[in-house]
Design an enzyme around this catalytic site. Structure first.
Site, PDB file in Angstrom:
ATOM      1  N   SER A 135     -21.097 -19.676  -5.033  1.00  0.00           N
ATOM      2  CA  SER A 135     -20.608 -18.307  -5.173  1.00  0.00           C
ATOM      3  C   SER A 135     -19.562 -18.279  -5.745  1.00  0.00           C
ATOM      4  CB  SER A 135     -20.756 -17.747  -3.667  1.00  0.00           C
ATOM      5  OG  SER A 135     -20.026 -16.331  -3.752  1.00  0.00           O
ATOM      6  N   TYR A 162     -17.175 -18.412   4.764  1.00  0.00           N
ATOM      7  CA  TYR A 162     -18.113 -18.608   3.797  1.00  0.00           C
ATOM      8  C   TYR A 162     -17.343 -18.935   2.414  1.00  0.00           C
ATOM      9  CZ  TYR A 162     -21.447 -16.692   0.229  1.00  0.00           C
ATOM     10  OH  TYR A 162     -22.338 -16.701  -0.914  1.00  0.00           O
TER      11      TYR A 162
HETATM   12  P1  NDP Z   1     -31.294 -13.885   1.232  1.00  0.00           P
HETATM   13  O1  NDP Z   1     -30.807 -13.761   2.718  1.00  0.00           O
HETATM   14  O2  NDP Z   1     -31.787 -12.859   0.646  1.00  0.00           O
HETATM   15  O3  NDP Z   1     -32.352 -15.139   1.210  1.00  0.00           O
HETATM   16  C1  NDP Z   1     -31.918 -16.465   2.083  1.00  0.00           C
HETATM   17  C2  NDP Z   1     -32.911 -17.294   1.880  1.00  0.00           C
HETATM   18  O4  NDP Z   1     -32.680 -18.526   2.538  1.00  0.00           O
HETATM   19  C3  NDP Z   1     -34.466 -16.982   2.666  1.00  0.00           C
HETATM   20  O5  NDP Z   1     -35.355 -17.502   2.177  1.00  0.00           O
HETATM   21  C4  NDP Z   1     -33.884 -17.387   4.184  1.00  0.00           C
HETATM   22  O6  NDP Z   1     -35.118 -17.531   4.820  1.00  0.00           O
HETATM   23  C5  NDP Z   1     -33.447 -18.871   3.853  1.00  0.00           C
HETATM   24  N1  NDP Z   1     -32.334 -19.469   4.882  1.00  0.00           N
HETATM   25  C6  NDP Z   1     -31.382 -18.842   5.267  1.00  0.00           C
HETATM   26  N2  NDP Z   1     -30.834 -19.664   6.156  1.00  0.00           N
HETATM   27  C7  NDP Z   1     -31.704 -20.732   6.221  1.00  0.00           C
HETATM   28  C8  NDP Z   1     -31.596 -22.114   7.165  1.00  0.00           C
HETATM   29  N3  NDP Z   1     -30.714 -22.224   8.126  1.00  0.00           N
HETATM   30  N4  NDP Z   1     -32.502 -22.982   6.637  1.00  0.00           N
HETATM   31  C9  NDP Z   1     -33.509 -22.833   5.795  1.00  0.00           C
HETATM   32  N5  NDP Z   1     -33.584 -21.543   5.048  1.00  0.00           N
HETATM   33  C10 NDP Z   1     -32.593 -20.494   5.232  1.00  0.00           C
HETATM   34  O7  NDP Z   1     -29.973 -14.487   0.676  1.00  0.00           O
HETATM   35  P2  NDP Z   1     -29.595 -14.551  -1.044  1.00  0.00           P
HETATM   36  O8  NDP Z   1     -30.774 -14.660  -1.826  1.00  0.00           O
HETATM   37  O9  NDP Z   1     -28.768 -13.371  -1.224  1.00  0.00           O
HETATM   38  O10 NDP Z   1     -28.624 -15.895  -0.987  1.00  0.00           O
HETATM   39  C11 NDP Z   1     -29.251 -17.334  -1.381  1.00  0.00           C
HETATM   40  C12 NDP Z   1     -28.039 -18.105  -1.459  1.00  0.00           C
HETATM   41  O11 NDP Z   1     -27.349 -17.351  -2.750  1.00  0.00           O
HETATM   42  C13 NDP Z   1     -27.024 -18.164  -0.696  1.00  0.00           C
HETATM   43  O12 NDP Z   1     -26.569 -19.455  -0.322  1.00  0.00           O
HETATM   44  C14 NDP Z   1     -25.834 -17.357  -1.028  1.00  0.00           C
HETATM   45  O13 NDP Z   1     -24.652 -17.726  -0.448  1.00  0.00           O
HETATM   46  C15 NDP Z   1     -25.657 -17.292  -2.328  1.00  0.00           C
HETATM   47  N6  NDP Z   1     -25.288 -16.389  -3.160  1.00  0.00           N
HETATM   48  C16 NDP Z   1     -25.650 -14.891  -2.849  1.00  0.00           C
HETATM   49  C17 NDP Z   1     -25.091 -13.709  -3.621  1.00  0.00           C
HETATM   50  C18 NDP Z   1     -25.589 -12.549  -3.657  1.00  0.00           C
HETATM   51  O14 NDP Z   1     -24.884 -11.567  -4.335  1.00  0.00           O
HETATM   52  N7  NDP Z   1     -26.636 -12.272  -3.096  1.00  0.00           N
HETATM   53  C19 NDP Z   1     -23.873 -14.005  -4.604  1.00  0.00           C
HETATM   54  C20 NDP Z   1     -23.365 -15.457  -4.402  1.00  0.00           C
HETATM   55  C21 NDP Z   1     -24.197 -16.390  -3.742  1.00  0.00           C
HETATM   56  P3  NDP Z   1     -35.202 -17.449   6.457  1.00  0.00           P
HETATM   57  O15 NDP Z   1     -34.356 -16.632   6.888  1.00  0.00           O
HETATM   58  O16 NDP Z   1     -36.497 -17.418   6.743  1.00  0.00           O
HETATM   59  O17 NDP Z   1     -34.642 -18.962   6.790  1.00  0.00           O
END
Ligand code: NDP
Length: 264
Positions: A144, A157
């Site tokens: 991030s 985070y």
């Molecule tokens: P979302 O919440 O939209 O999607 C997250 C995904 O990860 C889902 O598929 C969720 O499915 C899965 N997930 C969450 N926790 C777990 C776990 N413990 N084990 C397995 N799967 C898991 O998040 P984003 O797409 O926004 O974020 C994705 C990544 O990008 C993250 O690491 C975030 O920190 C990073 N990021 C995002 C930014 C943004 O602006 N959106 C900016 C910078 C970085 P389920 O809940 O079913 O497990």
């Protein structure tokens, strides 16, 4: 442009929503077979079926919580049984936090450490021998912009993502000897379900709707003045997976609409 990814196999953590799902779609569009993992099985199964029927690639849904070492062991055994190996690992699963350092418990620190760092450590360690056996591979970590430029409501985070960024650099040095390229991507504001959840909670504190909160944030933080779609970011992931990015090793790439406020 031929990205030369046809028939590769990719494991994407958090592949059922947001950025992970957009990367899954973009890779499937290049003919890449997928193993997707997440905790919510219904959503995972639904998206896996949709991708398989839309793109005609194999999609293996793997229910797992990647913060748990045991789930990672099971996931890797199922992946190997189904595909026999893997070419691409996308360490993407993660989520924002909201706390003060004074009040956050050890347990909360540990959970985010396991989710953002140890999942990537354990999965990279498990995937590298399989990649080596296939002559090489690609590992991408989704950190991030907060790994370098913090948002102060989420110190856990920021800290755990900074650790992931350093892990990527160290791993790249080790892995390239086996023709495995490791890079880290640092997204800025990407409009995913995670941000809707955050904006709903933080907006409420100020009497704003989620949309009002998101608009104000994008305008005040980013020179481009808007959030990116997950698809805009996914193109960059796919390029780094491709052999066309063959000299990209150990990099830390910002996709942030100009938000990073230092020369990197
Ligand atoms: P979302 O919440 O939209 O999607 C997250 C995904 O990860 C889902 O598929 C969720 O499915 C899965 N997930 C969450 N926790 C777990 C776990 N413990 N084990 C397995 N799967 C898991 O998040 P984003 O797409 O926004 O974020 C994705 C990544 O990008 C993250 O690491 C975030 O920190 C990073 N990021 C995002 C930014 C943004 O602006 N959106 C900016 C910078 C970085 P389920 O809940 O079913 O497990």
């Amino acid at each position: 442009m031929n990205l030369q990814l046809n028939n590769n196999i990719a494991l994407i953590t958090g592949g059922s929503a947001g950025i992970g799902l957009a990367v899954a779609e973009a890779l499937a569009g290049e003919g890449v077979h997928l193993a997707l993992c997440a905790r919510n099985e219904a959503r995972l199964q639904r998206e896996a079926k949709r991708l398989q029927s839309t793109f005609g690639v194999k999609v293996l849904p793997l229910k797992a919580d990647v913060s748990q070492a045991e789930d990672i062991r099971t996931l890797m055994a199922d992946l190997e049984a189904a595909f026999g190996g893997v070419d691409i690992l996308i360490n993407n699963a993660g989520t924002g936090s909201d706390e003060t350092i004074a009040e956050a418990s050890d347990e909360k620190w540990q959970y985010y450490w396991d989710l953002h760092l140890m999942a990537a450590v354990r999965l990279s360690r498990a995937c590298m021998p399989l990649m080596k056996a296939r002559g090489g591979g690609v590992i991408l970590n989704n950190a991030s912009i907060c790994a370098r430029q913090p948002l102060y409501y989420e110190p856990i985070y920021n800290t755990t993502k900074a650790a992931l960024l350093m892990f990527g650099k160290c791993l790249a040095h080790e892995a390239i000897k086996h023709n495995i390229r490791v890079n880290t991507i640092n997204p800025g504001l990407i409009l995913t379900p995670d941000w809707i959840k955050t904006a709903t909670a933080l907006g409420q504190r100020e009497g704003l709707t989620a949309q009002e909160y998101l608009d104000r944030l994008a305008k005040s933080y980013t020179p481009i003045g808007r959030f990116a779609t997950p698809e805009e970011l996914a193109h960059f992931f796919v390029f780094l997976c491709s052999p066309l990015a063959s000299y990209c090793v150990g990099g830390s790439y910002y996709v942030d609409g100009g938000w990073l406020n230092v020369v990197n």
